[in-house]
Design a protein around this motif. Sequence first.
Motif, PDB file in Angstrom:
ATOM      1  N   ARG A 422       0.943  -1.233   0.273  1.00 32.76           N
ATOM      2  CA  ARG A 422      -0.085  -0.344   0.113  1.00 32.76           C
ATOM      3  C   ARG A 422       0.832   0.967  -0.005  1.00 32.76           C
ATOM      4  NH1 ARG A 422      -3.573  -1.089   4.377  1.00 32.76           N
ATOM      5  NH2 ARG A 422      -3.614  -2.817   3.804  1.00 32.76           N
ATOM      6  N   PHE A 423       2.229   1.153   0.401  1.00 32.74           N
ATOM      7  CA  PHE A 423       3.066   1.684   0.468  1.00 32.74           C
ATOM      8  C   PHE A 423       4.648   2.297  -0.317  1.00 32.74           C
ATOM      9  CE2 PHE A 423       2.133   1.331   4.617  1.00 32.74           C
ATOM     10  CZ  PHE A 423       1.434   2.002   5.337  1.00 32.74           C
ATOM     11  N   GLU A 424       4.021   1.128  -1.682  1.00 32.90           N
ATOM     12  CA  GLU A 424       4.553   1.194  -2.870  1.00 32.90           C
ATOM     13  C   GLU A 424       6.015   1.011  -2.659  1.00 32.90           C
ATOM     14  OE1 GLU A 424       3.780   3.405  -6.807  1.00 32.90           O
ATOM     15  OE2 GLU A 424       3.427   5.060  -5.175  1.00 32.90           O
ATOM     16  N   ALA A 425       5.806   0.060  -1.467  1.00 33.53           N
ATOM     17  CA  ALA A 425       7.430  -0.127  -0.636  1.00 33.53           C
ATOM     18  C   ALA A 425       8.169  -1.941  -0.721  1.00 33.53           C
ATOM     19  CB  ALA A 425       7.437   0.486   0.508  1.00 33.53           C
ATOM     20  N   SER A 426       6.979  -2.339  -1.195  1.00 31.41           N
ATOM     21  CA  SER A 426       7.168  -4.141  -1.444  1.00 31.41           C
ATOM     22  C   SER A 426       7.698  -4.251  -2.610  1.00 31.41           C
ATOM     23  CB  SER A 426       5.897  -4.746  -1.500  1.00 31.41           C
ATOM     24  OG  SER A 426       5.914  -6.064  -1.419  1.00 31.41           O
ATOM     25  N   PHE A 480       6.899  11.582   7.977  1.00 32.66           N
ATOM     26  CA  PHE A 480       7.792  11.756   6.533  1.00 32.66           C
ATOM     27  C   PHE A 480       7.000  11.385   5.133  1.00 32.66           C
ATOM     28  CE2 PHE A 480      10.112   8.626   8.851  1.00 32.66           C
ATOM     29  CZ  PHE A 480      10.325  10.049   9.791  1.00 32.66           C
ATOM     30  N   SER A 481       5.542  11.127   5.334  1.00 37.20           N
ATOM     31  CA  SER A 481       4.859  11.151   3.719  1.00 37.20           C
ATOM     32  C   SER A 481       3.390  10.477   4.166  1.00 37.20           C
ATOM     33  CB  SER A 481       6.249  10.279   2.687  1.00 37.20           C
ATOM     34  OG  SER A 481       4.884  10.268   1.620  1.00 37.20           O
ATOM     35  N   ASN A 482       2.754  11.495   3.903  1.00 35.88           N
ATOM     36  CA  ASN A 482       0.854  10.868   3.490  1.00 35.88           C
ATOM     37  C   ASN A 482       0.698   9.954   2.091  1.00 35.88           C
ATOM     38  OD1 ASN A 482       1.001  11.957   6.342  1.00 35.88           O
ATOM     39  ND2 ASN A 482      -0.016  13.819   5.622  1.00 35.88           N
ATOM     40  N   ALA A 483       1.203   9.297   1.244  1.00 37.42           N
ATOM     41  CA  ALA A 483       1.508   8.801  -0.015  1.00 37.42           C
ATOM     42  C   ALA A 483       1.078   7.157   0.740  1.00 37.42           C
ATOM     43  CB  ALA A 483       2.841   9.315  -0.464  1.00 37.42           C
ATOM     44  N   GLU A 484      -0.329   7.015   0.464  1.00 36.96           N
ATOM     45  CA  GLU A 484      -0.113   5.510   0.478  1.00 36.96           C
ATOM     46  C   GLU A 484      -1.691   4.934  -0.375  1.00 36.96           C
ATOM     47  OE1 GLU A 484      -2.580   2.725   3.635  1.00 36.96           O
ATOM     48  OE2 GLU A 484      -2.240   4.846   4.473  1.00 36.96           O
ATOM     49  N   LEU A 485      -1.008   3.910  -1.156  1.00 38.30           N
ATOM     50  CA  LEU A 485      -2.240   3.159  -2.001  1.00 38.30           C
ATOM     51  C   LEU A 485      -3.248   2.899  -1.392  1.00 38.30           C
ATOM     52  CD1 LEU A 485       0.852   1.642  -4.185  1.00 38.30           C
ATOM     53  CD2 LEU A 485      -1.044   3.483  -4.830  1.00 38.30           C
ATOM     54  N   LEU A 486      -4.744   2.784  -2.542  1.00 40.65           N
ATOM     55  CA  LEU A 486      -5.529   0.916  -1.365  1.00 40.65           C
ATOM     56  C   LEU A 486      -5.219   0.716  -2.122  1.00 40.65           C
ATOM     57  CD1 LEU A 486      -8.970   4.147  -2.214  1.00 40.65           C
ATOM     58  CD2 LEU A 486      -7.508   3.508  -0.171  1.00 40.65           C
ATOM     59  N   VAL A 510      -6.296  -0.472 -14.769  1.00 40.32           N
ATOM     60  CA  VAL A 510      -6.605  -0.633 -12.503  1.00 40.32           C
ATOM     61  C   VAL A 510      -4.998   1.262 -12.792  1.00 40.32           C
ATOM     62  CG1 VAL A 510      -4.982  -1.295 -10.634  1.00 40.32           C
ATOM     63  CG2 VAL A 510      -5.729  -2.473 -12.401  1.00 40.32           C
ATOM     64  N   PRO A 511      -6.108   1.856 -12.406  1.00 45.48           N
ATOM     65  CA  PRO A 511      -5.366   3.453 -11.315  1.00 45.48           C
ATOM     66  C   PRO A 511      -4.079   3.280 -10.726  1.00 45.48           C
ATOM     67  CG  PRO A 511      -8.211   2.501 -10.857  1.00 45.48           C
ATOM     68  CD  PRO A 511      -7.480   1.618 -11.111  1.00 45.48           C
ATOM     69  N   ALA A 512      -3.694   3.834 -11.183  1.00 47.77           N
ATOM     70  CA  ALA A 512      -2.537   3.950 -10.232  1.00 47.77           C
ATOM     71  C   ALA A 512      -2.014   4.652  -8.596  1.00 47.77           C
ATOM     72  CB  ALA A 512      -1.336   5.832 -10.809  1.00 47.77           C
ATOM     73  N   GLY A 513      -3.591   4.594  -8.377  1.00 43.37           N
ATOM     74  CA  GLY A 513      -3.307   5.336  -6.602  1.00 43.37           C
ATOM     75  C   GLY A 513      -3.707   3.129  -6.570  1.00 43.37           C
ATOM     76  N   LEU A 514      -4.395   2.217  -6.818  1.00 43.82           N
ATOM     77  CA  LEU A 514      -5.030   1.114  -6.725  1.00 43.82           C
ATOM     78  C   LEU A 514      -3.453   0.213  -6.699  1.00 43.82           C
ATOM     79  CD1 LEU A 514      -7.764   0.774  -7.881  1.00 43.82           C
ATOM     80  CD2 LEU A 514      -7.554   2.089  -5.314  1.00 43.82           C
ATOM     81  N   TYR A 600     -14.753   3.861  -8.514  1.00 43.22           N
ATOM     82  CA  TYR A 600     -14.965   3.437  -6.983  1.00 43.22           C
ATOM     83  C   TYR A 600     -13.797   3.917  -6.795  1.00 43.22           C
ATOM     84  CZ  TYR A 600     -18.123  -0.076  -7.038  1.00 43.22           C
ATOM     85  OH  TYR A 600     -19.287  -1.308  -7.532  1.00 43.22           O
ATOM     86  N   GLU A 601     -12.531   4.060  -6.942  1.00 49.74           N
ATOM     87  CA  GLU A 601     -11.317   5.280  -6.219  1.00 49.74           C
ATOM     88  C   GLU A 601     -12.000   6.053  -6.080  1.00 49.74           C
ATOM     89  OE1 GLU A 601      -6.602   6.411  -6.608  1.00 49.74           O
ATOM     90  OE2 GLU A 601      -8.221   5.966  -8.609  1.00 49.74           O
ATOM     91  N   LYS A 602     -12.828   7.041  -6.468  1.00 52.56           N
ATOM     92  CA  LYS A 602     -12.639   8.756  -6.550  1.00 52.56           C
ATOM     93  C   LYS A 602     -13.769   8.831  -5.395  1.00 52.56           C
ATOM     94  CE  LYS A 602     -12.438  10.021 -11.524  1.00 52.56           C
ATOM     95  NZ  LYS A 602     -13.339   9.998 -12.523  1.00 52.56           N
TER      96      LYS A 602
END
Length: 872
Positions: A422-426, A480-486, A510-514, A600-602
């Motif tokens: 969810r944090f693009e950290a995997s 540090f950051s509030n960036a988080e994916l769904l 698939v949206p970039a935020g998912l 749905y993301e919106k």
Amino acid sequence: MMKQQTNRNACILNVGYYRTGSATLAKAAELVGLKVHSCSNHLMDDDDKDENVTGTESLKTLLLDPLQAVTKWWNQDNGKQEMERLVQESDFVYGGFVPWLVMLPDKAFDTFCNDMKDKHGVSIQLVATRRHLSTFLKSELHQWVIHDLERKAGLDVTERSNLVDLLSTRALMHAAAVEMYTAESLLLEEMDHWPKKLAKLFAASADVKETAWADALLQAGKQNESPKLPLQGVLLALQHQDSESSTEQVFQQVDELLQSLKQDGLCNMIIVLGVDGDSVGKPTIDSLVEHIQESVPVFLATANTKTTDEDSSSSVCRLWDSMAVVAFDNGADWVTPLELGDKIDCSFHYRAFYRAFLDVSERLQCPLGFGCVWWSDKKGKRAAPVIGRSHYEIFSGLIAVNRWGACNNKDFLLYLHKMYLRFEASILVQEAVLKTAQEISDDIPIVEVEPSSRSVNGWLDWRDWLIEDVQPVRKFLSAFSNAELLLLDVVIPTYRVDMCYLERMCKLKVPAGLRTTFIIVVDNPNKLQKMFKAADSQEAAHVMEQHLKEVSGNNICVRCNPVNSGAPATRNRGLDESAADYILLLDDDVIPEDDLLFEYEKVLRTCDDSVVGLVGMVQFPRRPDLPMIHAAALTCPLTGMFEIASHSSFEYPAWGITANLLIKRTKTRFDLAYTAGEDVDLCLRIAKETGGKFMSAPSAKVMHDYWPGGFFAIIHHFYKWALGDGVLFSRHPHNTYKSWPNCVEFATVFLSLWLPFLIVRHLSPLSLLFQLLGLFMVDLSVDLSDRAECEQRQTLIQHKFPWWYYILAQAISNLYVIGFEIGRLVGNWSRGDVLRNACTRYEWQCGRIPNLRANVQVIDLFLHVEFEGNRD
């Protein structure tokens, strides 16, 4: 800065190689008052100017063929003109292509120096800083990682593997060229000797004493010094079975693993051996520690791995945890668990992991070591984790204390992946290939193990824990950051196994935020096996998964029930497979709009935490040639909930149908007592247990075609609905109320009373048929008498038809309702609820329409309910 009188008739060029102290010398020259110019680097985003190239192609060419690179720069990229300007304007020039001027062919550099002296009166003097080759190479490799030069240069895997050799060859070529131009006095190697040599060299251009140079170098310090290399902790478990191997075999396996780790010349590591408490102090272990210490620092970690059969699967993770704590306590920046017999098929794994952690750090503006990167297996899938130090700082180990004793190692890897995804950290590092001991020994593909099924206790519930466990990670990162994916997974149960429908759903963008996985659960193992001509249904599921991945490019997971289990159980398995925050349920016979996930993301990004689910739009097609039986289904009140999301009076519906329903992750599952109506029950229980609500998402659309077959097939479909949804009456009695008998109930009573007369008095059955027909006509007349309702039904169809078309469609619609009520009666009979549920109605809107229960008209004892707002 010391002001010195300089002679503009001389210019010093530092042709020393990169990472040899050239920036330190330049800073000292600036401090003694010389005008210094550093050739800029257009590829780097920071202040380090060591690699001065003007593009990816130049950077790669400079590595592979420096002679070609500098020649092109000199002749085609205005390099000669640039140097003429710099030499006339500066006292000291360094960096960029300057070190490579000595490699220009045909004595072009000699000609340049002579021309500058003859035409401009500027004398060029050379100086060359130098370091020991091995020291230089490690520093240079470090810079390539920090500045992401391997990616910027577009190096392929082979070139990355040979980077040390390429850099070494280039450095030796440069050193040979420098020695042809510079006298021994102009080579600056040991920094202690620099002041004396510099004072002598600069005597002609500036009156700078030896002491001034010494002070300037001391003040300058080390410029562009590389940060400390991160420390990699290798966790090596020596479990019980290892003791059966000979000492020589264990030593050989350890040596092979260490050798493959050391392929990366930059690798900075420690080894942590994990053993059970009884093994500590044994000669084999002590000898192994001494052997490893000869080349790499090594530490011991112990854990009680003697467990009962019930919790034996947790022993590996407990040992990993103990080893990781030891490694992090001794300064490790990341750790990776490996096994004896593993083989690393990548000579730059450390650089690749370092760069992956840097990417995460730079993107999220967080400390180095946040997240989890992954070794890749030979199929390009996640093999083993590389876990950053931040995880240890958050949880004080690999596993949170409250999860100890309930840890399955395979599920733990999935748990890590979903936690940081969810944090693009995997991050999967495709090039860092790890061949596991099992792959090497068996020489066959690893059989992919499905994630564990749910359990009422233990680690198997990790998917439900994930939302809770990610909170401390989110808190850590928030500084540090509030960036988080769904995380949003799509669950599709299928009995039909229609690949046309399934492929279309899996191809959704698939949206970039998912981050989304499409989970397909097949409830027809025999059909699946025949379709893919597989040995069994599980093999067929794997083939189907690979096919859908290839045609869609998305993450796909296909599972197959061993036997036909029904829709509720199949959906539950899909929910159990998912570890996402949100799950979108789709039926296998819908056609989604291309932007379904975007819509749905919106909504998810704007709704508040009280929303526990979204009810999407399930739209029936409208056509100018719409068959009458389909128009009847469209206008029938039984299908009103399909398009409920489009109705303004239902912004917060009580439930939605599973053809297009998004729910927030909870522990609630479908009740297996239902064969229909399980979607109503699930939504009501989720709302009750969470205190939340469902919200309409009208822009999230799927198309649901009409059920195949003719009139009797459709009426049988409605009949089957009612057979199963009667369980709702007992499970949710607060949504029921008593009313007058409907047509079916009245006809049932009528038949039970008239049947004796038909038998005793020999009355004609036709008289009974005509009376029932009259009953139906009265019911139809009631519906047709409401002009507003008729106009609304016509509007719903959207296309213009003859007047008689609408009348016949309404008649067929009423027959559908009768078929539905017959199914309700039969279902109540089968459950023994006929008397209890007699004249009982279920309020499908669950209180969303005010005074619905009282809003009835009684005409000849027939109930006519006005569904206000149900058909806007």
